[in-house]
Design an enzyme around this catalytic site. Structure first.
Site, PDB file in Angstrom:
ATOM      1  N   TYR A 193       0.851  -1.190   0.000  1.00 55.26           N
ATOM      2  CA  TYR A 193       0.000   0.000   0.000  1.00 55.26           C
ATOM      3  C   TYR A 193       0.889   1.243   0.000  1.00 55.26           C
ATOM      4  CZ  TYR A 193      -4.901  -1.159   0.211  1.00 55.26           C
ATOM      5  OH  TYR A 193      -6.172  -1.533  -0.131  1.00 55.26           O
ATOM      6  N   GLU A 197      -0.611   4.911  -0.322  1.00 54.38           N
ATOM      7  CA  GLU A 197      -1.358   6.158  -0.489  1.00 54.38           C
ATOM      8  C   GLU A 197      -0.451   7.350  -0.230  1.00 54.38           C
ATOM      9  OE1 GLU A 197      -2.982   3.531   0.644  1.00 54.38           O
ATOM     10  OE2 GLU A 197      -5.161   3.742   0.376  1.00 54.38           O
ATOM     11  N   ASP A 247      -7.675  14.541 -23.555  1.00 51.89           N
ATOM     12  CA  ASP A 247      -7.570  13.111 -23.264  1.00 51.89           C
ATOM     13  C   ASP A 247      -6.893  12.485 -24.482  1.00 51.89           C
ATOM     14  OD1 ASP A 247      -7.948  10.393 -23.029  1.00 51.89           O
ATOM     15  OD2 ASP A 247     -10.015  10.543 -22.325  1.00 51.89           O
ATOM     16  N   THR A 306      -4.281   6.922 -21.164  1.00 51.94           N
ATOM     17  CA  THR A 306      -4.032   5.579 -20.676  1.00 51.94           C
ATOM     18  C   THR A 306      -2.610   5.238 -21.111  1.00 51.94           C
ATOM     19  OG1 THR A 306      -5.001   4.672 -22.684  1.00 51.94           O
ATOM     20  CG2 THR A 306      -6.421   4.751 -20.744  1.00 51.94           C
ATOM     21  N   LYS A 331      -2.555   1.750 -24.723  1.00 53.10           N
ATOM     22  CA  LYS A 331      -3.042   1.718 -26.110  1.00 53.10           C
ATOM     23  C   LYS A 331      -1.831   1.899 -27.036  1.00 53.10           C
ATOM     24  CE  LYS A 331      -7.759   3.140 -25.012  1.00 53.10           C
ATOM     25  NZ  LYS A 331      -7.854   3.815 -23.702  1.00 53.10           N
ATOM     26  N   ARG A 349      -1.771  -1.841 -18.484  1.00 49.70           N
ATOM     27  CA  ARG A 349      -3.089  -1.238 -18.302  1.00 49.70           C
ATOM     28  C   ARG A 349      -2.986  -0.171 -17.222  1.00 49.70           C
ATOM     29  NH1 ARG A 349      -7.328  -3.945 -21.146  1.00 49.70           N
ATOM     30  NH2 ARG A 349      -8.700  -2.406 -20.205  1.00 49.70           N
TER      31      ARG A 349
HETATM   32  N1  DSN Z   1     -12.243   1.052 -24.433  1.00 51.77           N
HETATM   33  C1  DSN Z   1     -11.357   2.113 -24.859  1.00 51.77           C
HETATM   34  C2  DSN Z   1     -11.537   2.438 -26.286  1.00 51.77           C
HETATM   35  O1  DSN Z   1     -11.677   1.499 -27.028  1.00 51.77           O
HETATM   36  O2  DSN Z   1     -11.531   3.585 -26.716  1.00 51.77           O
HETATM   37  C3  DSN Z   1     -11.460   3.290 -23.992  1.00 51.77           C
HETATM   38  O3  DSN Z   1     -12.694   3.382 -23.389  1.00 51.77           O
END
Ligand code: DSN
Length: 478
Positions: A64, A66, A241, A270, A273, A279
């Site tokens: 942990y 925090e 984003d 994120t 991707k 992740r």
């Molecule tokens: N699931 C991802 C996407 O495909 O864009 C993000 O939500």
């Protein structure tokens, strides 16, 4: 890195897991086989490196932590401090950001951290100020009502869902749509492109606290310099984003007006991707928002995941290597080759092409819904996802589009020639599939007809296409 080392590492890990619950070990092995054998065209997926994967599978998971580096609510966080500081340093250097917060567990979490930071920074509220200086116990009932009213009446302007915006940018099925009064900007019906004059007009009328840029299904570059000018003109905070295209920013394919980091007050992403990490999520921001962003945990996040932060540090270090820029450019080259292959065979693409990592096919020209097309492609070994197209008559469940992206296949090494073959496979499936009917004879938006023999043949061709580009060639589990 010897291939032997990777095989030994993963084989040994599975042996240890198998001794406790063999079905989990089997499922992990089966997932590798499935991923190796299917043509993965999901625009938001990729294949993280063995080093990134291994950095997640260890005892950091047990800790942990925090708080932030050097200021934790738990003892014994010195090693977590090391990996969190490393991940943040790599992120700052890679993106040229003033501040990086690497704790968010996902994109939604990163966006919630950003929303909170902007609300806390921008909303004029004596009650909030009291709460911020930790006089929470001094807040009266009236203060709490005022605080909720002030925070809950803020406005957000983002890209509409059917034009390619994301659910977390103020849409009702997501908490962001319940937190904010949201309005959206769409795309020009004739070109499918963002019309910046319309965005400026909407911003003037609506006067949002936050203007959101970024998308999950828009196949073109976005001019973030113009969006920042629009935000400034109405006193909005500009948030981007970049979850989908972070890898293209990291690889310097998107620079100047198309790189959000120098233009936005706050950027979320994120890490899994096009950036090809574990992740997770991340927030980059200007110095004035850093303190609020760092309150992400415990404000909106559970305890940070040190094993994932370790993996973020590894993946971000990989993204700083020169070969990542080459990878990022190949993602876009491949998406354009795929788009050209589809267009030359008669497909209709939203905006007529792409200049990022994704292509959006309007499958209504094939007489199909997105759902029918998605399933027919899946039967044929081609993994995609259905997606709305602008002004979609079939809504968000059935849709009229198929979104395809190239980050994963590019990681495997496929190039322009294979993208043309992929376009041929997709086009063949879509032209050979017909819409099905319900039991009462009415047209179905889900049922479809596709000859099973043809689907098997395409699936074999897809596997043959992948054979030259093995996934994780250094990992042999046999
Ligand atoms: N699931 C991802 C996407 O495909 O864009 C993000 O939500």
């Amino acid at each position: 890195m010897s291939r032997n080392a990777e095989s030994t590492a993963f084989r040994s890990a599975l042996e240890v897991i198998r001794a406790v619950e063999p079905r989990v070990a089997d499922a992990i092995g089966a997932e590798l086989t499935d991923q190796r054998e299917s043509l993965k065209l999901i625009a938001s997926e990729n294949y993280a490196s063995p080093a990134t994967l291994l950095a997640m599978g260890n005892w950091f998971s047990d800790k942990y932590a925090e708080g932030t580096v050097g200021r934790r609510f738990y003892a014994g966080c010195q090693n977590v401090d090391t990996v969190e500081a490393l991940a943040a340093e790599h992120a700052r250097e890679l993106f040229g950001a003033a501040h990086a917060y690497v704790q968010p567990h996902s994109g939604i979490d990163a966006n919630l951290v950003a929303f909170w930071a902007v609300l806390a920074d921008r909303v004029e509220s004596p009650a909030l100020k009291k709460a911020q200086v930790r006089q929470v116990n001094d807040l009266t009932e009236a203060d709490w009502f005022a605080l909720r009213r002030e925070l809950g009446n803020q406005r957000m302007l983002g890209m509409s869902l059917d034009a390619g915006g994301h659910l977390t940018h103020g849409f009702r099925p997501n908490i962001s749509g319940k937190m904010f009064d949201q309005r959206s900007y769409g795309t020009d019906p004739a070109t499918g492109l963002i019309d910046y004059d319309r965005v400026a007009e909407a911003a003037r009328e609506f006067k949002p606290l936050i203007l959101v840029g970024g998308y999950s299904a828009y196949p073109r570059k976005v001019n973030f310099r113009i969006l920042r000018e629009i935000a400034d003109s109405v006193g909005a905070t500009f948030m981007v984003d970049m979850a989908h295209f972070a890898g293209l920013v990291a690889g310097k394919v998107f620079t100047g007006d198309f790189d959000p980091v120098p233009h936005a007050h706050i950027v979320t992403t994120t890490t899994h991707k096009s950036l090809r990490g574990p992740r997770g999520g991340m927030v980059l921001c200007q110095p004035e928002l850093a303190d609020q962003v760092d309150r992400g945990c415990p404000m909106v996040l559970g305890g940070p995941l040190p094993h994932v932060m370790a993996a973020k540090a590894v993946a971000l270090a990989e993204a700083r290597r020169p070969d990542f820029a080459d990878y990022a450019q190949r993602i876009v080259d491949n998406a354009q080759a795929l788009a050209e292959g589809l267009l030359s065979r008669g497909a209709t693409l939203v905006t007529g092409g792409t200049d990022n990592h994704l292509v959006l096919i309007d499958v209504s020209g094939y007489g199909l819904t997105g759902r029918q097309a998605e399933q027919a492609l899946l039967d044929s070994g081609i993994v995609t996802n259905r997606n709305s197209v602008p002004q979609d008559p079939n809504g968000a469940w059935y849709t009229s589009g198929i979104r395809i992206g190239t980050p994963a296949l590019t990681t495997r090494g496929l190039g322009a020639a294979e993208m043309d073959q992929t376009a041929e496979l997709i086009h063949t499936v879509l032209t050979q599939t017909t819409a099905g009917a319900n039991a009462d004879g009415t047209p179905s938006k889900a049922k479809y007809n596709l000859d099973a023999g043809l689907a098997d043949k395409i699936a074999r061709q897809a596997t043959d296409l992948l054979a030259t580009y093995p996934l994780y060639p250094g990992i042999d589990l046999s």
